[in-house]
Design an enzyme around this catalytic site. Structure first.
Site, PDB file in Angstrom:
ATOM      1  N   LYS A  96       0.961  -1.272  -0.119  1.00 43.37           N
ATOM      2  CA  LYS A  96       0.377   0.048  -0.589  1.00 43.37           C
ATOM      3  C   LYS A  96       1.296   1.103  -0.341  1.00 43.37           C
ATOM      4  O   LYS A  96       0.633   2.284  -0.827  1.00 43.37           O
ATOM      5  CB  LYS A  96      -1.299  -0.089   1.382  1.00 43.37           C
ATOM      6  CG  LYS A  96      -1.810   1.165   1.336  1.00 43.37           C
ATOM      7  CD  LYS A  96      -0.626   1.855   2.402  1.00 43.37           C
ATOM      8  CE  LYS A  96      -1.654   3.815   1.995  1.00 43.37           C
ATOM      9  NZ  LYS A  96      -1.129   4.409   3.759  1.00 43.37           N
TER      10      LYS A  96
ATOM     11  N   ASP B  96      -6.759   1.271   0.631  1.00 44.94           N
ATOM     12  CA  ASP B  96      -5.660   1.827   1.900  1.00 44.94           C
ATOM     13  C   ASP B  96      -7.309   1.397   3.199  1.00 44.94           C
ATOM     14  O   ASP B  96      -8.407   1.084   2.547  1.00 44.94           O
ATOM     15  CB  ASP B  96      -5.757   3.442   2.514  1.00 44.94           C
ATOM     16  CG  ASP B  96      -6.609   4.071   2.299  1.00 44.94           C
ATOM     17  OD1 ASP B  96      -7.946   3.928   2.068  1.00 44.94           O
ATOM     18  OD2 ASP B  96      -6.317   5.044   1.792  1.00 44.94           O
TER      19      ASP B  96
END
Length: 217
Positions: free
Chosen positions: A125, A143
DNA sequence: CTCCCGATAT
DNA sequence: ATATCAGGAG
């Protein structure tokens, strides 16, 4: 979900509206270069952007390069970020990634996923955020907001961030990919919130299978 | 899977 | 009071 749009047309309409609302979305994290962006994103795990910015405002006034961070030292860094959750692990990771940047990358932030993910505290991420925010690559950083919003909108049924990322990369029209993750984040942060989503004023409610259901998906 | 972990919103 | 916040490592 009253508007009669399905499949690709519905997805395109969702992003057309988000693009119309925020033509040039960008991160709310504050930074002046790629290194500061990387550090800010590492610090932002399970924390609010506002809280991270409050801490980095004083930190980044002194620290602009990984060499600066090594000179500052872990003790002092820890003091700067004490108000952010998970601060001990983050301090250790930031020192570790700074050391590695100096030793293996000439103090520069690498422009490659595998090299980014090799840094302590940097996973998929965070790498996706840096690749998108700094180099403008069409990555989809998943996220907590993107994960929640994608599932509520029925854009993915995946049960892991990676599965949701793959679904989004497949169904979002190319022209929207560069800004898609910021649009979904902003939508999740201010409208499609985790606890009490604002479906009544949501510009996507007529396109959303979860509108008005008040669950948490 | 668990642990990390303070500030803020609800 | 407690859920949530730009996750990642062991």
């Amino acid at each position: 979900m009253s508007t009669n749009l399905k499949g690709k047309a519905r997805v395109a309409e969702i992003f057309r509206r988000l693009a119309d609302a925020t033509p040039e979305p960008k991160t709310e994290l504050e930074f002046a270069n790629a290194y500061q962006l990387l550090v800010a994103v590492v610090l932002s795990a399970q924390a609010t952007d506002k809280g991270v910015n409050k801490a980095t405002r004083t930190l980044f006034a002194k620290v602009k390069t990984p060499a600066d961070m090594l000179a500052l030292g872990e003790e002092s860094l820890t003091e700067h970020i004490k108000t952010i959750g998970l601060f001990r692990a983050k301090a250790k990771n930031v020192m570790g990634l700074s050391r590695l940047l100096v030793q293996q990358h000439g103090g520069e932030v690498p422009h490659r996923r595998d090299q980014l993910e090799a840094l302590p505290g940097v996973g998929r991420k965070t790498a996706n955020v840096v690749l998108n925010c700094w180099w403008g690559e069409p990555t989809m950083a998943v996220d907590t907001h993107v994960y929640r919003v994608a599932k509520r909108l029925g854009l993915s049924t995946g049960t892991t961030p990676r599965a949701v990322e793959d679904d989004l990369l497949r169904i979002i029209p190319q022209t929207y990919l560069r800004h898609a993750h910021h649009w979904l984040i902003l939508h999740g942060r201010y409208t499609c919130t985790a606890r009490a989503p604002k479906c009544a004023t949501c510009p996507l409610s007529d396109l959303c299978p979860s509108a008005g259901k008040l669950s948490s998906n």
